[in-house]
Design a protein around this motif. Structure first.
Motif, PDB file in Angstrom:
ATOM      1  N   GLN A  42      16.689  43.704 -18.461  1.00  0.00           N
ATOM      2  CA  GLN A  42      15.807  42.589 -18.807  1.00  0.00           C
ATOM      3  C   GLN A  42      16.546  41.566 -19.657  1.00  0.00           C
ATOM      4  N   ARG A  43      17.344  42.050 -20.595  1.00  0.00           N
ATOM      5  CA  ARG A  43      18.103  41.165 -21.480  1.00  0.00           C
ATOM      6  C   ARG A  43      19.117  40.339 -20.687  1.00  0.00           C
ATOM      7  N   ALA A  44      19.836  40.987 -19.786  1.00  0.00           N
ATOM      8  CA  ALA A  44      20.849  40.297 -18.984  1.00  0.00           C
ATOM      9  C   ALA A  44      20.208  39.289 -18.043  1.00  0.00           C
ATOM     10  N   ALA A  45      19.089  39.671 -17.414  1.00  0.00           N
ATOM     11  CA  ALA A  45      18.425  38.767 -16.471  1.00  0.00           C
ATOM     12  C   ALA A  45      17.822  37.565 -17.180  1.00  0.00           C
ATOM     13  N   ALA A  46      17.245  37.780 -18.368  1.00  0.00           N
ATOM     14  CA  ALA A  46      16.639  36.674 -19.114  1.00  0.00           C
ATOM     15  C   ALA A  46      17.675  35.611 -19.453  1.00  0.00           C
ATOM     16  N   ALA A  47      18.896  36.037 -19.741  1.00  0.00           N
ATOM     17  CA  ALA A  47      19.970  35.069 -19.996  1.00  0.00           C
ATOM     18  C   ALA A  47      20.515  34.516 -18.688  1.00  0.00           C
ATOM     19  N   GLY A  48      20.646  35.366 -17.681  1.00  0.00           N
ATOM     20  CA  GLY A  48      21.227  34.941 -16.415  1.00  0.00           C
ATOM     21  C   GLY A  48      20.449  33.836 -15.733  1.00  0.00           C
ATOM     22  N   ILE A  49      19.122  33.878 -15.811  1.00  0.00           N
ATOM     23  CA  ILE A  49      18.312  32.878 -15.112  1.00  0.00           C
ATOM     24  C   ILE A  49      18.419  31.490 -15.737  1.00  0.00           C
ATOM     25  N   ARG A  50      19.052  31.392 -16.907  1.00  0.00           N
ATOM     26  CA  ARG A  50      19.234  30.087 -17.544  1.00  0.00           C
ATOM     27  C   ARG A  50      20.481  29.379 -17.035  1.00  0.00           C
ATOM     28  N   ALA A  51      21.194  29.976 -16.104  1.00  0.00           N
ATOM     29  CA  ALA A  51      22.398  29.357 -15.546  1.00  0.00           C
ATOM     30  C   ALA A  51      22.011  28.158 -14.676  1.00  0.00           C
ATOM     31  N   PRO A  52      22.944  27.230 -14.461  1.00  0.00           N
ATOM     32  CA  PRO A  52      22.667  26.092 -13.580  1.00  0.00           C
ATOM     33  C   PRO A  52      22.808  26.472 -12.113  1.00  0.00           C
ATOM     34  N   SER A  53      22.126  25.746 -11.256  1.00  0.00           N
ATOM     35  CA  SER A  53      22.262  25.934  -9.803  1.00  0.00           C
ATOM     36  C   SER A  53      21.939  24.620  -9.122  1.00  0.00           C
ATOM     37  N   MET A  54      22.529  24.399  -7.966  1.00  0.00           N
ATOM     38  CA  MET A  54      22.289  23.144  -7.254  1.00  0.00           C
ATOM     39  C   MET A  54      20.801  22.974  -6.952  1.00  0.00           C
ATOM     40  N   HIS A  55      20.258  21.833  -7.332  1.00  0.00           N
ATOM     41  CA  HIS A  55      18.825  21.510  -7.173  1.00  0.00           C
ATOM     42  C   HIS A  55      17.935  22.537  -7.894  1.00  0.00           C
ATOM     43  N   ASN A  56      18.509  23.286  -8.845  1.00  0.00           N
ATOM     44  CA  ASN A  56      17.760  24.304  -9.580  1.00  0.00           C
ATOM     45  C   ASN A  56      17.080  25.303  -8.637  1.00  0.00           C
ATOM     46  N   THR A  57      17.841  25.754  -7.633  1.00  0.00           N
ATOM     47  CA  THR A  57      17.297  26.699  -6.654  1.00  0.00           C
ATOM     48  C   THR A  57      17.215  28.122  -7.200  1.00  0.00           C
ATOM     49  N   GLN A  58      18.011  28.435  -8.234  1.00  0.00           N
ATOM     50  CA  GLN A  58      17.989  29.762  -8.871  1.00  0.00           C
ATOM     51  C   GLN A  58      18.221  30.884  -7.843  1.00  0.00           C
ATOM     52  N   PRO A  59      19.378  30.890  -7.185  1.00  0.00           N
ATOM     53  CA  PRO A  59      19.609  31.805  -6.047  1.00  0.00           C
ATOM     54  C   PRO A  59      20.183  33.160  -6.437  1.00  0.00           C
ATOM     55  N   TRP A  60      19.468  33.925  -7.263  1.00  0.00           N
ATOM     56  CA  TRP A  60      20.021  35.184  -7.748  1.00  0.00           C
ATOM     57  C   TRP A  60      18.963  36.281  -7.858  1.00  0.00           C
ATOM     58  N   PHE A  61      19.467  37.499  -7.828  1.00  0.00           N
ATOM     59  CA  PHE A  61      18.689  38.699  -8.111  1.00  0.00           C
ATOM     60  C   PHE A  61      19.468  39.536  -9.124  1.00  0.00           C
ATOM     61  N   PHE A  62      18.744  40.401  -9.831  1.00  0.00           N
ATOM     62  CA  PHE A  62      19.347  41.344 -10.771  1.00  0.00           C
ATOM     63  C   PHE A  62      18.750  42.720 -10.503  1.00  0.00           C
ATOM     64  N   ARG A  63      19.577  43.747 -10.627  1.00  0.00           N
ATOM     65  CA  ARG A  63      19.035  45.096 -10.451  1.00  0.00           C
ATOM     66  C   ARG A  63      19.869  46.085 -11.256  1.00  0.00           C
ATOM     67  N   LEU A  64      19.260  47.227 -11.526  1.00  0.00           N
ATOM     68  CA  LEU A  64      19.925  48.343 -12.190  1.00  0.00           C
ATOM     69  C   LEU A  64      20.207  49.393 -11.132  1.00  0.00           C
ATOM     70  N   ARG A  65      21.481  49.731 -10.960  1.00  0.00           N
ATOM     71  CA  ARG A  65      21.859  50.677  -9.911  1.00  0.00           C
ATOM     72  C   ARG A  65      22.917  51.632 -10.445  1.00  0.00           C
ATOM     73  N   ASN A  66      22.587  52.897 -10.441  1.00  0.00           N
ATOM     74  CA  ASN A  66      23.501  53.928 -10.943  1.00  0.00           C
ATOM     75  C   ASN A  66      24.005  53.609 -12.349  1.00  0.00           C
ATOM     76  N   GLY A  67      23.111  53.083 -13.162  1.00  0.00           N
ATOM     77  CA  GLY A  67      23.454  52.810 -14.555  1.00  0.00           C
ATOM     78  C   GLY A  67      24.208  51.522 -14.782  1.00  0.00           C
TER      79      GLY A  67
END
Length: 321
Positions: A10-35
């Protein structure tokens, strides 16, 4: 600590979504996998016309990786980073695993604090020059993340870039699908993605040196210069593979956060990157090794406001513990 937790995700994603993207499309996902925390591209948010090859998606996701790294570092759980793409999982951008515990640096604290304040400022900047010391910090920020930043010095270099950028912008606007795509990501309401009209630059005038996206129909006095001599930096990487673009995204975000921390405003120009012939012309004009990935306009100006972001819950994929 051998694994990350849902709290870390949650901490990493909350910061990650503040990144810039072309036209503010926000083209990302975050997940926890095998730790481990993984950052993935969201191909459904890739721009079909402006970003057919996925370059802008990888740049944006690389920037999100850098934000996530900062958030984990200041929380006392720094990450070791393995960058994608993975042949078995082409959407995988980066995998963050718990690294050796250490003290947070002052630089990490300052950059992390800048995440919430960083945004694209498309308004005209003041004529105040950016000090040489600050320029060197921006150049070093890109270098530290494996990229490079070439600041254009003098009107000869700036005019040459402006000619390339204006030509690319004219090429792009000849395509109706390009203009429709741009309009579809421009909003008059408070949408969680895209660019609000209030965040757009004043409409372009014939005398403007640099092209501006048509996010707004705001007019200004005829004949008034937008910016007579802006500071422009070209951000690049050693090559143009998907990995190079992810690296460039991390370098981009460190440059932008360094600029924000120094009290600078910034906006990005991608038109000369979107048109292959213009990009090659820009590369040759710089006379250096590597491939341009983005242009950045830097300066001092009236503070603006960050554009909206989707909720963290919307960008989380089911975890596989």
């Amino acid at each position: 600590m051998n694994t990350y937790s849902e709290t870390d995700l949650q901490r990493a994603a909350a910061a990650g979504i503040r990144a810039p993207s072309m036209h503010n499309t926000q083209p990302w996902f975050f997940r926890l996998r095998n730790g481990a925390i993984e950052i993935l591209a969201d191909p459904a948010r890739q721009l079909a016309v402006a970003d057919r090859a996925g370059w802008a998606v990888r740049l944006a996701c690389g920037a999100a990786v850098f934000n996530a790294r900062l958030a984990l570092a200041v929380a006392g759980v720094p990450a070791d980073v393995e960058l994608g793409p993975d042949p078995a999982d082409p959407d995988l951008i980066a995998r963050l695993t718990p690294g050796k515990q250490r003290l947070t640096t002052y630089a990490e604290t300052d950059l992390h604090a800048a995440i919430a304040h960083r945004h694209s400022n498309r308004a005209p900047f003041w004529p105040d020059p950016v000090p040489a010391e600050t320029r060197l910090r921006l150049i070093e920020a890109a270098r530290a993340e494996g990229g490079w930043l070439e600041l254009l010095v003098g009107m000869t270099a700036l005019s040459g870039f402006a000619e390339i950028a204006q030509g690319a912008d004219r090429v792009l606007h000849r395509t109706a699908r390009y203009q429709y795509e741009l309009a579809s990501w421009t909003h008059t309401d408070v949408a969680p993605d895209g660019v609000p009209i209030s965040a757009g630059a004043p409409s372009s005038e014939p005398q403007d040196l640099l092209p501006q996206r048509s996010f707004s129909d705001h007019r200004r006095a005829p004949g008034r210069d937008y910016e007579p001599e802006p500071l422009v930096g070209i951000l690049g990487a050693g090559g143009d593979r998907p990995l190079d673009q992810i690296v460039a995204g991390q370098a981009l975000q460190k440059v932008l956060l360094t600029a924000t921390s120094a009290g600078l405003a910034a906006s990005m120009l991608s038109q000369p990157i979107e048109v292959p012939a213009a990009r090659d012309q820009l590369r040759r004009s710089l006379g250096r090794r590597g491939v341009p990935q983005l242009a950045i306009r830097l300066g001092y100006g009236v503070p603006g406001h960050p554009t909206p972001r989707r909720a963290v819950a919307e960008v989380l994929l089911p975890s596989d513990l």
